[in-house]
Structure formats: C-alpha cells, structure tokens
Motif scaffolding. Structure first.
Motif, PDB file in Angstrom:
ATOM      1  N   VAL A  95      30.046   3.503  -9.212  1.00 15.83           N
ATOM      2  CA  VAL A  95      29.906   3.933 -10.605  1.00 15.83           C
ATOM      3  C   VAL A  95      31.173   3.603 -11.380  1.00 15.83           C
ATOM      4  CG1 VAL A  95      29.748   5.967 -12.083  1.00 15.83           C
ATOM      5  CG2 VAL A  95      28.201   5.700 -10.134  1.00 15.83           C
ATOM      6  N   ALA A  96      32.338   3.836 -10.749  1.00 13.28           N
ATOM      7  CA  ALA A  96      33.614   3.563 -11.409  1.00 13.28           C
ATOM      8  C   ALA A  96      33.729   2.074 -11.714  1.00 13.28           C
ATOM      9  CB  ALA A  96      34.762   4.007 -10.518  1.00 13.28           C
TER      10      ALA A  96
ATOM     11  N   LYS B 180      31.326  -0.029 -12.145  1.00  8.96           N
ATOM     12  CA  LYS B 180      30.383  -0.360 -13.214  1.00  8.96           C
ATOM     13  C   LYS B 180      30.986   0.019 -14.572  1.00  8.96           C
ATOM     14  CE  LYS B 180      25.534  -0.324 -11.928  1.00  8.96           C
ATOM     15  NZ  LYS B 180      24.461   0.603 -11.585  1.00  8.96           N
ATOM     16  N   ALA B 181      31.611   1.198 -14.636  1.00 10.76           N
ATOM     17  CA  ALA B 181      32.207   1.667 -15.894  1.00 10.76           C
ATOM     18  C   ALA B 181      33.295   0.701 -16.351  1.00 10.76           C
ATOM     19  CB  ALA B 181      32.799   3.069 -15.694  1.00 10.76           C
TER      20      ALA B 181
ATOM     21  N   ARG C 273      31.777  -2.374 -17.777  1.00 12.29           N
ATOM     22  CA  ARG C 273      31.215  -2.113 -19.098  1.00 12.29           C
ATOM     23  C   ARG C 273      32.327  -2.116 -20.149  1.00 12.29           C
ATOM     24  NH1 ARG C 273      28.539   2.945 -18.266  1.00 12.29           N
ATOM     25  NH2 ARG C 273      27.375   1.933 -16.646  1.00 12.29           N
ATOM     26  N   ARG C 274      33.468  -1.460 -19.785  1.00 11.86           N
ATOM     27  CA  ARG C 274      34.584  -1.391 -20.719  1.00 11.86           C
ATOM     28  C   ARG C 274      35.105  -2.795 -21.026  1.00 11.86           C
ATOM     29  NH1 ARG C 274      38.492   1.989 -17.954  1.00 11.86           N
ATOM     30  NH2 ARG C 274      36.739   3.340 -17.584  1.00 11.86           N
TER      31      ARG C 274
END
Length: 65
Positions: free
Chosen positions: A28-29, A31-32, A35-36
């Motif tokens: 998840v990290a 992926k974040a 995205r950023r």
C-alpha cells in the motif's frame, strides 16, 4: 504432545498472518508513493504547458506589433 504441536501450529499461523499484514502495508505504501510521483509529474507537465502557452502568446503579440 499433540497439544504442543497444535500450539506450535497456531503460533506459526499467527506469525504468517503478521508477516502477510506487513507485506500488504508495504504494498500500500509503495502504491501511495507511485500515486504521489504521478501527481507531481502531471503538475509539472501542466506547468510546462502553461509556460509554453505564455511564450507563444508573447511571440504572437510581438509579431502583431
């Protein structure tokens, strides 16, 4: 003896679940972060386009005068 084996299995399962949860959190990290980075790239592109448009407008004004 069987009870000890069952306890061992329960411990192993708990450990595996913990590891899996950690892996999910890492995923998840990641992926974040991606995205950023993507959002930053989009912003950069928009800024560049705006600058180009401003330059083009200035050039057009120069040509008209």
């Amino acid at each position: 003896m069987a009870r000890r084996r069952r306890a061992k299995r329960a411990v192993r399962r708990a450990v595996r679940r913990k590891v899996a949860r950690k892996a999910v959190r890492r995923k998840v990290a990641r992926k974040a972060v991606r995205r950023r980075v993507a959002r930053k790239a989009v912003a950069k592109r928009m800024v560049r386009r705006a600058v180009l448009r401003r330059l083009a407008a200035a050039a057009a004004m120069e040509g008209q005068s």
